[in-house]
Write a protein that holds these residues in place. Structure first.
Motif, mmCIF file in Angstrom:
data_model
loop_
_atom_site.group_PDB
_atom_site.id
_atom_site.type_symbol
_atom_site.label_atom_id
_atom_site.label_comp_id
_atom_site.label_asym_id
_atom_site.label_seq_id
_atom_site.Cartn_x
_atom_site.Cartn_y
_atom_site.Cartn_z
ATOM 1 N N LYS A 132 0.800 -1.226 0.000
ATOM 2 C CA LYS A 132 0.000 0.000 0.000
ATOM 3 C C LYS A 132 0.834 1.278 0.000
ATOM 4 N N GLU A 133 2.025 1.259 0.544
ATOM 5 C CA GLU A 133 2.863 2.458 0.565
ATOM 6 C C GLU A 133 3.596 2.670 -0.758
ATOM 7 N N ASN A 134 3.589 1.632 -1.613
ATOM 8 C CA ASN A 134 4.373 1.686 -2.849
ATOM 9 C C ASN A 134 3.526 1.723 -4.115
ATOM 10 N N ILE A 135 2.208 1.628 -3.969
ATOM 11 C CA ILE A 135 1.334 1.550 -5.135
ATOM 12 C C ILE A 135 1.187 2.923 -5.799
ATOM 13 N N ALA A 136 1.533 2.961 -7.085
ATOM 14 C CA ALA A 136 1.357 4.189 -7.863
ATOM 15 C C ALA A 136 -0.014 4.215 -8.522
ATOM 16 N N ALA A 137 -0.427 3.050 -9.053
ATOM 17 C CA ALA A 137 -1.698 3.015 -9.779
ATOM 18 C C ALA A 137 -2.123 1.576 -10.025
ATOM 19 N N MET A 138 -3.378 1.431 -10.409
ATOM 20 C CA MET A 138 -3.873 0.176 -10.949
ATOM 21 C C MET A 138 -4.385 0.450 -12.348
ATOM 22 N N MET A 139 -3.941 -0.369 -13.301
ATOM 23 C CA MET A 139 -4.386 -0.241 -14.691
ATOM 24 C C MET A 139 -5.489 -1.259 -14.946
ATOM 25 N N MET A 140 -6.608 -0.783 -15.481
ATOM 26 C CA MET A 140 -7.720 -1.683 -15.790
ATOM 27 C C MET A 140 -8.245 -1.411 -17.191
ATOM 28 N N THR A 141 -8.523 -2.476 -17.912
ATOM 29 C CA THR A 141 -9.235 -2.375 -19.181
ATOM 30 C C THR A 141 -10.673 -2.788 -18.911
ATOM 31 N N ASN A 142 -11.602 -1.937 -19.306
ATOM 32 C CA ASN A 142 -13.005 -2.235 -19.032
ATOM 33 C C ASN A 142 -13.857 -1.840 -20.229
ATOM 34 N N PRO A 143 -14.625 -2.811 -20.775
ATOM 35 C CA PRO A 143 -14.646 -4.225 -20.446
ATOM 36 C C PRO A 143 -13.247 -4.837 -20.595
ATOM 37 N N ASN A 144 -13.009 -5.903 -19.873
ATOM 38 C CA ASN A 144 -11.666 -6.478 -19.887
ATOM 39 C C ASN A 144 -11.402 -7.243 -21.180
ATOM 40 N N THR A 145 -10.251 -7.877 -21.236
ATOM 41 C CA THR A 145 -9.838 -8.543 -22.466
ATOM 42 C C THR A 145 -10.738 -9.709 -22.837
ATOM 43 N N LEU A 146 -11.493 -10.219 -21.896
ATOM 44 C CA LEU A 146 -12.453 -11.284 -22.205
ATOM 45 C C LEU A 146 -13.792 -10.719 -22.666
ATOM 46 N N GLY A 147 -13.883 -9.395 -22.732
ATOM 47 C CA GLY A 147 -15.131 -8.766 -23.139
ATOM 48 C C GLY A 147 -16.144 -8.666 -22.025
ATOM 49 N N LEU A 148 -15.682 -8.789 -20.776
ATOM 50 C CA LEU A 148 -16.587 -8.780 -19.618
ATOM 51 C C LEU A 148 -16.487 -7.468 -18.849
ATOM 52 N N PHE A 149 -17.621 -6.980 -18.415
ATOM 53 C CA PHE A 149 -17.659 -5.751 -17.621
ATOM 54 C C PHE A 149 -17.209 -6.045 -16.195
ATOM 55 N N GLU A 150 -16.242 -5.264 -15.725
ATOM 56 C CA GLU A 150 -15.722 -5.434 -14.365
ATOM 57 C C GLU A 150 -16.740 -4.861 -13.370
ATOM 58 N N LYS A 151 -17.498 -5.733 -12.735
ATOM 59 C CA LYS A 151 -18.614 -5.317 -11.893
ATOM 60 C C LYS A 151 -18.190 -4.683 -10.561
ATOM 61 N N GLN A 152 -16.956 -4.934 -10.146
ATOM 62 C CA GLN A 152 -16.535 -4.468 -8.817
ATOM 63 C C GLN A 152 -15.655 -3.221 -8.872
#
Length: 468
Positions: A208-228
């Motif tokens: 947690k002290e070192n996290i710069a970012a989270m990269m997300m593709t939405n919908p993801n590569t499987l074509g699914l919507f990231e519900k969370q």
């Protein structure tokens, strides 16, 4: 068709003494070229008459498949139709003849185009500001990560160098993070293809002290919507990181939701995909980067120009043509087309995650594995029926991935034709598997050795000399 004109190299059609072009009269005088810059011998150029040249290159062009030729369901790449009005706008001489180094006061119209496009992208994504400087999607990723890096450095959080990337992400995500000097942490996916929130919580607690970012593709590569996404966004922001939205799959989101409203801080858009530019063969592209309010001060100078201006012109023409009302139909129609194909084929092709998809979905080869017919065989056989193959063997989550994306432009009749051919190939795999395994049969070139072509490409022609 005469194969001599259709399948040979232009060098092989050459006949000594043939000429298909006359140079205009020299208006510039004669100047001596220094010996150090001259060839030791004449260049080995083909000698062909004009008709042979025209027929040769016209026939070659017929081998190049594009969206204008037929159905192009290339998953992840979003090869959507590029309306011809876009080309007309990009070809206007008032735009086409601009020089990037012209004085600013002479390009006010081009600047107005860029400003309107940025405002349109802000409205479509829910973000505050955009830069058009990145020349492609991966360039946009790098630019967005540079924004994030500068943001943390401005706060004295120089230790924040780790980027969380899902295991289903596009390969450019970890690559861009690495180029930016960041370290990649991979988060697992659940059995239903979405980000594993439990694994993410574990990683965040550790780093947690070192996290710069989270990269997300939405919908993801499987074509699914990231519900969370709401839970993920809160988790990352609480840890002090930023949320990055990979806009490669933005197409089905148009008219459905906006990344800025979901809590994303930075994103890039592949204009050449979502907003229609022909981009086969590696280009051209454009990867504008958008940010929430307060982050625009960290835009880096990744280019002295406004990216690929002609691509931006096409994108703006596309947006203005559809207008506020009709652009809302893009996402729902893309989603409808993908789910229709999926439901019509899942009885003969293996669907590892049987749920509603967005713009694309992934089969894991044929349902009947006993035939020995692979995804590669299916892709090659599709060529015989005049279809471009879907994306194959990506994502890497499945052994025989077959990734299909129809886009919103296709008619039901076109889609039904593709479905019928896919079912026909499944039947052929049962009745005569060798027919599929040895495909294609009706193309100018049969099945090539892909490994040999990749390792030892022949990209030049060496003319055989008469030693006599």
């Amino acid at each position: 068709m005469n194969n001599r004109l259709y399948g040979n190299l232009i060098f092989e059609l050459s006949q000594e003494g043939r000429c298909g072009y006359s140079l205009p009269k020299n208006r510039f005088g004669n100047y001596e070229v220094p010996a150090s810059m001259r060839r030791a011998e004449d260049a080995q150029l083909p000698e062909c008459d004009e008709m042979t040249v025209v027929r040769h290159y016209t026939n070659l062009s017929a081998n190049n498949f594009g969206v204008d030729n037929g159905f192009y369901p290339l998953g992840s790449c979003t090869m959507k139709y590029n309306p011809k009005i876009n080309e007309e706008m990009a070809a206007l001489p008032q735009f086409q003849n601009l020089h990037p180094l012209q004085p600013t006061e002479t390009v006010k119209g081009a600047e107005a185009v860029c400003a309107l496009l940025c405002r349109s992208l802000c409205e479509l994504t829910g973000l505050h500001a955009f830069t058009l400087k990145p020349f492609a999607g991966a360039h946009g990723e790098l630019t967005g990560l540079m924004v994030i890096k500068k943001y943390h450095e401005s706060r004295g959080d120089v230790q924040r160098t780790k980027v969380i990337v899902p295991d289903s992400a596009h390969g450019t995500n970890p690559a861009s993070a690495a180029v930016c000097g960041m370290e990649i942490i991979e988060v697992k996916s659940t059995a239903d293809g979405l980000v594993d929130l439990v694994d993410l919580e574990r990683l965040v607690e550790l780093e947690k002290e070192n996290i710069a970012a989270m990269m997300m593709t939405n919908p993801n590569t499987l074509g699914l919507f990231e519900k969370q996404i709401p839970e993920i966004e809160k988790l990352i922001h609480k840890a002090g990181g930023l949320m990055y939205y990979d806009g490669a799959n933005l197409n089905p989101m148009l008219g459905a939701c906006r990344p800025g409203d979901m809590g994303f801080d930075v994103m890039h858009i592949n204009l050449h995909k979502t907003f229609s530019t022909p981009h086969g063969g590696g280009g051209p592209g454009a990867g504008p980067v958008g940010v929430r309010e307060g982050l625009e001060q960290f835009f880096p100078e990744v280019s002295p120009y406004h990216g690929n201006f002609a691509v931006e012109l096409r994108a703006l023409a596309y947006i203005l043509t559809l207008g506020r009302e009709n652009i809302k139909m893009v996402g729902p129609l893309a989603t409808l087309n993908a789910n229709y194909i999926k439901e019509c084929l899942k009885d003969v092709y293996e669907l590892p995650i049987d749920t509603i998809c967005k713009h694309e979905f992934v089969f894991d080869g044929l349902k009947d594995k006993s035939t020995g017919v692979t995804t590669m065989d299916i892709a090659k056989r599709l060529l015989d029926y005049g279809y471009h193959a879907p994306t194959i063997y990506f994502p890497l989550l499945f052994h025989e991935s077959l990734m299909i994306e129809p886009t919103e432009n296709e008619s039901k009749e076109t889609i039904d034709g593709f479905i019928a051919v896919m079912r026909q190939i499944a039947e052929e795999a049962k009745a005569d598997p060798e027919l599929v395994k040895t495909a294609p049969h009706h193309t100018p070139i049969g099945r090539v050795d892909d490994v040999l072509a990749a390792k030892h490409p022949v990209v030049t022609y060496r003319q055989m000399r008469n030693e006599e």
